[in-house]
Motif scaffolding. Sequence first.
Motif, mmCIF file in Angstrom:
data_model
loop_
_atom_site.group_PDB
_atom_site.id
_atom_site.type_symbol
_atom_site.label_atom_id
_atom_site.label_comp_id
_atom_site.label_asym_id
_atom_site.label_seq_id
_atom_site.Cartn_x
_atom_site.Cartn_y
_atom_site.Cartn_z
ATOM 1 N N PHE A 33 0.837 -1.198 0.000
ATOM 2 C CA PHE A 33 0.000 0.000 0.000
ATOM 3 C C PHE A 33 0.869 1.244 0.000
ATOM 4 O O PHE A 33 1.909 1.283 0.647
ATOM 5 C CB PHE A 33 -0.920 0.011 1.232
ATOM 6 C CG PHE A 33 -1.905 -1.111 1.254
ATOM 7 C CD1 PHE A 33 -3.047 -1.068 0.472
ATOM 8 C CD2 PHE A 33 -1.682 -2.236 2.038
ATOM 9 C CE1 PHE A 33 -3.955 -2.109 0.482
ATOM 10 C CE2 PHE A 33 -2.581 -3.287 2.052
ATOM 11 C CZ PHE A 33 -3.724 -3.227 1.277
ATOM 12 N N ARG A 34 0.429 2.280 -0.696
ATOM 13 C CA ARG A 34 1.182 3.537 -0.767
ATOM 14 C C ARG A 34 0.936 4.436 0.433
ATOM 15 O O ARG A 34 1.788 5.215 0.826
ATOM 16 C CB ARG A 34 0.796 4.323 -2.014
ATOM 17 C CG ARG A 34 1.265 3.742 -3.280
ATOM 18 C CD ARG A 34 0.900 4.663 -4.404
ATOM 19 N NE ARG A 34 1.293 4.085 -5.674
ATOM 20 C CZ ARG A 34 1.257 4.734 -6.791
ATOM 21 N NH1 ARG A 34 0.840 5.988 -6.814
ATOM 22 N NH2 ARG A 34 1.619 4.151 -7.897
ATOM 23 N N SER A 35 -0.281 4.378 0.970
ATOM 24 C CA SER A 35 -0.655 5.298 2.040
ATOM 25 C C SER A 35 -1.820 4.730 2.827
ATOM 26 O O SER A 35 -2.378 3.687 2.475
ATOM 27 C CB SER A 35 -1.058 6.652 1.435
ATOM 28 O OG SER A 35 -2.226 6.486 0.648
ATOM 29 N N GLY A 36 -2.206 5.478 3.866
ATOM 30 C CA GLY A 36 -3.383 5.096 4.635
ATOM 31 C C GLY A 36 -4.651 5.193 3.807
ATOM 32 O O GLY A 36 -5.607 4.438 4.007
ATOM 33 N N ALA A 37 -4.649 6.128 2.859
ATOM 34 C CA ALA A 37 -5.813 6.280 1.978
ATOM 35 C C ALA A 37 -5.995 5.036 1.103
ATOM 36 O O ALA A 37 -7.133 4.629 0.830
ATOM 37 C CB ALA A 37 -5.655 7.519 1.111
#
Length: 131
Positions: A33-37
């Motif tokens: 995953f790139r981010s929490g989003a």
Amino acid sequence: MLEMIEPLVLTIPGISVTLGAQIVAEIGDIGRFRSGASVAKYAGLNSGVSQSGKFEAKGSPITKTGPPYPRRAVWLAAESARKFDPKLKAFYEKKRSEGKGHRVAVTAVARKLCHVIYAVMRDQAPYDSDK
């Protein structure tokens, strides 16, 4: 077993051993995953977009894409976390004061909790409400 794989998830308010195990099992390697989003999007907790031409709907429901299990686990954790964590409680109360319903406000807390889960798993640091 969770204590051996990802014990720091248990430092997040609202996440028990059972919910933590389910969240960690569904997320898997946090590096994908790139981010929490992107974690929130994977769990289907992101807002949908409804538009046509110049029209754009406001207040679209969540997309509910992806498997339902991480969405349920994070939402249940958010329901509990909003009662015990002062920052998340304040965020929940802010959403309620804006006129949002209970479920919408808890869903907003769940999205925020996805960011927290991502940060804790990525940084391998315990949860700190001041960050």
